[in-house]
Design an enzyme around this catalytic site. Structure first.
Site, PDB file in Angstrom:
ATOM      1  N   HIS A   1       9.334  10.612   6.410  1.00  0.00           N
ATOM      2  CA  HIS A   1      10.163  10.399   5.216  1.00  0.00           C
ATOM      3  C   HIS A   1      11.644  10.540   5.572  1.00  0.00           C
ATOM      4  CE1 HIS A   1       6.466  11.976   2.883  1.00  0.00           C
ATOM      5  NE2 HIS A   1       6.600  10.722   2.517  1.00  0.00           N
TER       6      HIS A   1
ATOM      7  N   LYS B   1      -3.897  10.956  -5.695  1.00  0.00           N
ATOM      8  CA  LYS B   1      -3.852  11.963  -4.622  1.00  0.00           C
ATOM      9  C   LYS B   1      -3.747  13.353  -5.238  1.00  0.00           C
ATOM     10  CE  LYS B   1      -1.152   9.019  -1.444  1.00  0.00           C
ATOM     11  NZ  LYS B   1       0.190   8.852  -0.857  1.00  0.00           N
TER      12      LYS B   1
ATOM     13  N   ARG C   1       4.208   1.660   7.378  1.00  0.00           N
ATOM     14  CA  ARG C   1       3.663   2.133   8.654  1.00  0.00           C
ATOM     15  C   ARG C   1       2.646   1.186   9.245  1.00  0.00           C
ATOM     16  NH1 ARG C   1       2.092   7.589   5.782  1.00  0.00           N
ATOM     17  NH2 ARG C   1       1.993   5.994   4.207  1.00  0.00           N
TER      18      ARG C   1
ATOM     19  N   SER D   1       1.627  12.582   5.010  1.00  0.00           N
ATOM     20  CA  SER D   1       1.542  13.919   4.409  1.00  0.00           C
ATOM     21  C   SER D   1       0.107  14.425   4.476  1.00  0.00           C
ATOM     22  CB  SER D   1       2.006  13.876   2.958  1.00  0.00           C
ATOM     23  OG  SER D   1       3.335  13.443   2.874  1.00  0.00           O
TER      24      SER D   1
HETATM   25  P1  ADP Z   1       3.254   7.684  -2.245  1.00  0.00           P
HETATM   26  O1  ADP Z   1       2.118   8.505  -2.762  1.00  0.00           O
HETATM   27  O2  ADP Z   1       4.160   7.158  -3.330  1.00  0.00           O
HETATM   28  O3  ADP Z   1       2.875   6.634  -1.251  1.00  0.00           O
HETATM   29  P2  ADP Z   1       4.306   9.198   0.019  1.00  0.00           P
HETATM   30  O4  ADP Z   1       5.070  10.474  -0.007  1.00  0.00           O
HETATM   31  O5  ADP Z   1       2.992   9.184   0.696  1.00  0.00           O
HETATM   32  O6  ADP Z   1       4.195   8.755  -1.504  1.00  0.00           O
HETATM   33  O7  ADP Z   1       5.193   8.053   0.674  1.00  0.00           O
HETATM   34  C1  ADP Z   1       6.445   7.701   0.128  1.00  0.00           C
HETATM   35  C2  ADP Z   1       7.004   6.531   0.902  1.00  0.00           C
HETATM   36  O8  ADP Z   1       7.308   6.942   2.235  1.00  0.00           O
HETATM   37  C3  ADP Z   1       6.034   5.353   1.035  1.00  0.00           C
HETATM   38  O9  ADP Z   1       6.754   4.159   0.997  1.00  0.00           O
HETATM   39  C4  ADP Z   1       5.427   5.573   2.404  1.00  0.00           C
HETATM   40  O10 ADP Z   1       4.978   4.361   2.976  1.00  0.00           O
HETATM   41  C5  ADP Z   1       6.638   6.128   3.150  1.00  0.00           C
HETATM   42  N1  ADP Z   1       6.221   6.929   4.292  1.00  0.00           N
HETATM   43  C6  ADP Z   1       5.419   8.011   4.310  1.00  0.00           C
HETATM   44  N2  ADP Z   1       5.253   8.475   5.572  1.00  0.00           N
HETATM   45  C7  ADP Z   1       5.961   7.636   6.367  1.00  0.00           C
HETATM   46  C8  ADP Z   1       6.169   7.530   7.795  1.00  0.00           C
HETATM   47  N3  ADP Z   1       5.580   8.370   8.636  1.00  0.00           N
HETATM   48  N4  ADP Z   1       6.952   6.533   8.253  1.00  0.00           N
HETATM   49  C9  ADP Z   1       7.517   5.654   7.392  1.00  0.00           C
HETATM   50  N5  ADP Z   1       7.350   5.675   6.055  1.00  0.00           N
HETATM   51  C10 ADP Z   1       6.583   6.655   5.552  1.00  0.00           C
END
Ligand code: ADP
Length: 161
Positions: A17, A41, A93, A131
């Site tokens: 993030h 989730k 990703r 996460s």
């Molecule tokens: P959501 O439940 O809305 O997907 P996340 O916290 O899982 O929330 O992800 C928020 C954003 O950050 C999403 O666009 C996700 O693809 C991106 N993201 C999460 N982890 C990574 C990572 N390791 N590299 C790039 N983008 C990421």
């Protein structure tokens, strides 16, 4: 003024993030990190806990044009309208992310035609980082220090102690 919103569950906020955030910072005048809840989730951290953690990280990283908010029970398309934001940042990703994000972008655009979704490709170091993976490792007492900022690692330790 170019304002963007970076929405996510951030449960917890990882180096993946942070990498997306730091790269987006140079593209916009202001970025709002919007902490939402993903109904599909189960959340480990409460929204207020995520807020405190992310606020500390942006202070530590000296990201002066970044704000943090929490939102609940509101469509992203409506949230951006309320905040007067034109751009939505998401990270990609994998092709799995791509499929999901393409659908979400189409829906958001149908609901708010002035909203532009901007996708940043994950840095190769963080392509497998999520996460959920971090929670899985922390739950079994594994070392998460290369995946999350120190403040997150400490908060996770407390959750699982
Ligand atoms: P959501 O439940 O809305 O997907 P996340 O916290 O899982 O929330 O992800 C928020 C954003 O950050 C999403 O666009 C996700 O693809 C991106 N993201 C999460 N982890 C990574 C990572 N390791 N590299 C790039 N983008 C990421």
């Amino acid at each position: 003024m170019k304002k963007a919103i970076y929405v996510g569950s951030f449960d917890p906020f990882t180096y993946g993030h942070l990498n997306i955030l730091k790269r987006a910072v140079s593209l916009f005048d202001e970025i709002i990190i919007a902490i939402g809840t993903n109904p599909s989730k189960q959340s480990l951290f409460r929204a207020d806990e995520k807020y405190d953690i992310i606020l500390k990280i942006i202070q530590q990283e000296d990201l002066n044009n970044v704000k943090v908010i929490q939102y609940e029970d509101e469509l992203t398309a409506h949230l951006v309208e309320r905040l007067g934001v034109q751009y939505l940042i998401r990270g990609l990703r994998s092709t799995k992310d791509f499929e999901y994000e393409m659908d979400m972008a189409a829906v958001n655009r149908a609901l708010n035609s002035s909203l532009e979704s901007i996708f940043l490709m994950s840095d190769s170091r963080y392509r497998s980082l999520s996460s959920s993976v971090v929670k899985e490792i922390a739950k079994f007492n594994g070392d998460i220090s290369s995946f999350v900022p120190e403040i997150v690692a400490q908060a996770m330790k407390k959750k699982y102690s």
